[in-house]
Design a protein around this motif. Structure first.
Motif, PDB file in Angstrom:
ATOM      1  N   ALA A  17       0.834  -1.209   0.000  1.00  0.00           N
ATOM      2  CA  ALA A  17       0.000   0.000   0.000  1.00  0.00           C
ATOM      3  C   ALA A  17       0.865   1.254   0.000  1.00  0.00           C
ATOM      4  N   SER A  18       1.976   1.216   0.731  1.00  0.00           N
ATOM      5  CA  SER A  18       2.877   2.370   0.791  1.00  0.00           C
ATOM      6  C   SER A  18       3.534   2.633  -0.556  1.00  0.00           C
ATOM      7  N   SER A  21       0.961   4.071  -2.858  1.00  0.00           N
ATOM      8  CA  SER A  21       0.713   5.478  -2.534  1.00  0.00           C
ATOM      9  C   SER A  21       1.800   6.373  -3.118  1.00  0.00           C
ATOM     10  N   PRO A  61      -1.270   4.583   4.612  1.00  0.00           N
ATOM     11  CA  PRO A  61      -2.122   4.136   3.505  1.00  0.00           C
ATOM     12  C   PRO A  61      -3.412   3.486   3.995  1.00  0.00           C
ATOM     13  N   VAL A  62      -4.489   3.702   3.320  1.00  0.00           N
ATOM     14  CA  VAL A  62      -5.819   3.149   3.585  1.00  0.00           C
ATOM     15  C   VAL A  62      -6.385   3.681   4.902  1.00  0.00           C
ATOM     16  N   TYR A  83      -6.633   7.150  -4.616  1.00  0.00           N
ATOM     17  CA  TYR A  83      -5.668   6.826  -3.571  1.00  0.00           C
ATOM     18  C   TYR A  83      -6.064   5.546  -2.841  1.00  0.00           C
ATOM     19  N   GLU A  87      -4.081   1.984  -3.206  1.00  0.00           N
ATOM     20  CA  GLU A  87      -3.459   1.508  -1.973  1.00  0.00           C
ATOM     21  C   GLU A  87      -3.974   0.122  -1.606  1.00  0.00           C
TER      22      GLU A  87
END
Length: 249
Positions: A17-18, A21, A61-62, A83, A87
């Motif tokens: 996720a990072s 992003s 993230p998230v 986004y 993510e």
């Protein structure tokens, strides 16, 4: 004890996720000038609306998106859903990579997805993106292929690259414009290096036919079209197939 088995997938999901992003930031700020590589990687994230620097609580993230109810903390405006979408996609790609013991495919997949979107919008492939895929291929070949196979693939890739460069410069001289981008040739060199023959020929054929079909369907015969995105897409599909079902071709 069973809860320990969740730690690695969760951590992998956070990493995925990072990265996703960061890639969205790269996509939105494409062609932006940076002072150096460090500035590019560690540049402060800003609000899309008021350009205020985001604080730490807004960078998870998230979770940040959900905690803020999909709105920017500084100016209370709705944050674009791309986004949260990418993510979550990045997290799932890395979680599946851990589950199927194919985390290396997860890294490849997330950067190829970025390449596809970037090439389709800007009709350019970032050089660092091409270099990442080439590095990935070199490492895979080094650890999983014999020296003789590597040399065969290198020969095929070199021949393909020379032919494509001749086509590129001939078309450029005759028409005064590029028929295929140098970044696309770089990507095809990487594909031939990894898959060798005849798999790379199949990949090139499928990518070309898919692009031709897109042009026919959209009827945009005179517009410029991204070719690298199709090459990258089939590169990923061939890699996943090879990982789970054996050698392509």
């Amino acid at each position: 004890m069973n809860s320990l088995y969740l730690v690695v997938p969760v951590l992998s999901g956070i990493i995925g996720a990072s990265i996703a992003s960061w890639l969205v930031q790269e996509y939105d700020n494409y062609r932006r000038d940076y002072k150096n590589f460090i500035d590019r990687v560690f540049v402060r994230s800003k609000c899309d609306f008021c350009q205020k620097n985001l604080n730490l609580s807004e960078l998870f993230p998230v979770f940040s998106y959900l905690y803020q109810h999909g709105k920017s903390k500084c100016c209370k405006k709705p944050i674009t859903k791309k986004y949260i979408f990418f993510e979550i996609l990045g997290a799932l790609i890395f979680i599946f990579g851990v589950m199927f013991n194919s985390l290396q495919i997860s890294f490849l997949a997330i950067f190829i997805i970025f390449l596809i979107f970037c090439d389709e919008k800007y009709q350019e492939i970032p050089i660092w993106n091409n270099l990442f895929i080439l590095t990935w291929v070199v490492l895979e070949l080094y650890f999983n292929h014999s020296n003789s196979q590597i040399l065969q693939n290198l020969f095929a890739a070199s021949c393909a690259c020379i032919i494509l460069l001749l086509i590129y410069y001939s078309y450029l001289k005759i028409k005064g414009t590029e028929g295929i981008g140098l970044a696309d040739i770089f990507l095809l060199f990487t594909a031939f290096l990894y898959f060798g023959l005849p798999a790379s020929f199949y990949l090139l054929t499928l990518a070309s036919l898919s692009l031709i079909l897109k042009i026919i369907v959209t009827q945009q015969f005179k517009s410029k079209h991204a070719f690298g995105s199709w090459i990258a897409g089939f590169f990923l599909m061939f890699t996943v197939y090879q990982e789970f079902y054996g050698t392509v071709g």
